[in-house]
Enzyme design. Structure first.
Site, PDB file in Angstrom:
ATOM      1  N   ASP A  11      32.247 110.952  56.610  1.00 27.89           N
ATOM      2  CA  ASP A  11      31.946 109.688  55.923  1.00 27.89           C
ATOM      3  C   ASP A  11      30.449 109.407  56.019  1.00 27.89           C
ATOM      4  O   ASP A  11      29.775 109.872  56.948  1.00 27.89           O
ATOM      5  CB  ASP A  11      32.662 108.513  56.610  1.00 27.89           C
TER       6      ASP A  11
HETATM    7  N1  URA Z   1      37.516 110.947  60.365  1.00 22.41           N
HETATM    8  C1  URA Z   1      36.934 109.844  59.863  1.00 22.41           C
HETATM    9  O1  URA Z   1      37.513 108.772  59.902  1.00 22.41           O
HETATM   10  N2  URA Z   1      35.710 109.946  59.346  1.00 22.41           N
HETATM   11  C2  URA Z   1      35.013 111.093  59.289  1.00 22.41           C
HETATM   12  O2  URA Z   1      33.888 111.116  58.807  1.00 22.41           O
HETATM   13  C3  URA Z   1      35.630 112.240  59.821  1.00 22.41           C
HETATM   14  C4  URA Z   1      36.883 112.146  60.353  1.00 22.41           C
END
Ligand code: URA
Length: 244
Positions: A111
């Protein structure tokens, strides 16, 4: 890893060059869309050598880089896991010299506000393999959550949390540090659903404030600085690629 003189099956060559999955490449070959040194080939067992043979799909040459590069980036916050953005937002591609690594792309995604270990490869087949649920590649995250996490919540995280897209697979969850108001958790999962760690922690009542990926399969972030990248060593490539 130098593949330039390796003899390999045509479908493996095409998949490695990022044309499509190996299965889809077999269909492309059987459909008569592939030629080797100017002659159409529909035989799946045909062997090619990158340095020697010219492989084309639909008349377009498909090149396999002489050596397959795998990079590790320590992604900072605020970067999209993308090679470009129509709105000119910051992308992880801004952090690596893409002209030095033509065809490189990220393996999966983090993310925008997640930091840590993000791999890049020029090898389409490897990218698919590392992300395939069947491969069960462990990914470890450190999550800062508000409050003190109960052992019941840890057990739930480990045994499976019901999310809108189904129950999560067994995971490893442990407390690595407690402060007055917060807890640092270590969570190891092998699935790769969208925002999975954040959703799992939300579901057990502990929203994530900070999230960092610290390892991917056998690879660890180590002391790679945020915003920096490095090429994997030959040993790391072998460990990561397993029997590939
Ligand atoms: N899980 C998440 O919630 N975000 C990420 O970026 C990777 C794994």
């Amino acid at each position: 890893m130098d593949y330039s003189q390796e003899s390999m099956r045509l479908q493996k060559y095409l998949a490695r060059a990022g044309v499509a999955s190996r299965r889809a490449c077999e269909a492309i070959i059987l459909a008569g869309r592939v030629s080797v040194n100017g002659a159409v080939v529909t035989e799946l067992g045909t062997k090619v050598v990158s340095e020697r043979d010219t492989v084309e799909v639909d008349g377009k040459v498909v090149l396999l880089g002489d050596s397959q590069v795998i990079l590790m980036l320590n992604k900072p916050k605020g970067y999209l896991t993308s090679m470009s953005d129509p709105f000119s937002r910051a992308c992880v591609s801004d952090l690596i010299p893409t002209d030095r690594y033509p065809g490189i792309f990220p393996v999966g995604r983090l993310d925008c506000n997640t930091t840590g270990l993000l791999l890049f490869t020029t090898d389409g087949e490897l990218g698919n393999k590392l992300l395939h649920p069947r491969e069960h590649v462990d990914k470890t995250y450190h999550a800062l959550v508000a409050g003190h996490v109960s052992s019941d919540a840890l057990r739930q995280l480990e045994s499976g949390v019901v999310l809108e897209d189904g129950i999560t697979s067994p995971a490893k969850a442990e407390v690595i540090k407690k402060t007055k108001k917060n807890t640092w958790l270590s969570l190891t999962i092998h699935e790769g659903r969208k925002r999975q760690v954040r959703r799992m922690c939300d579901a057990v009542g502990f929203p994530v404030k900070e999230l960092q990926r610290v390892s991917f399969g056998p690879l660890s972030l180590g002391d790679l600085k945020q915003g920096s990248y490095r090429e994997l060593t030959a040993v790391e490539c072998r460990e990561l690629c397993g029997d590939k």
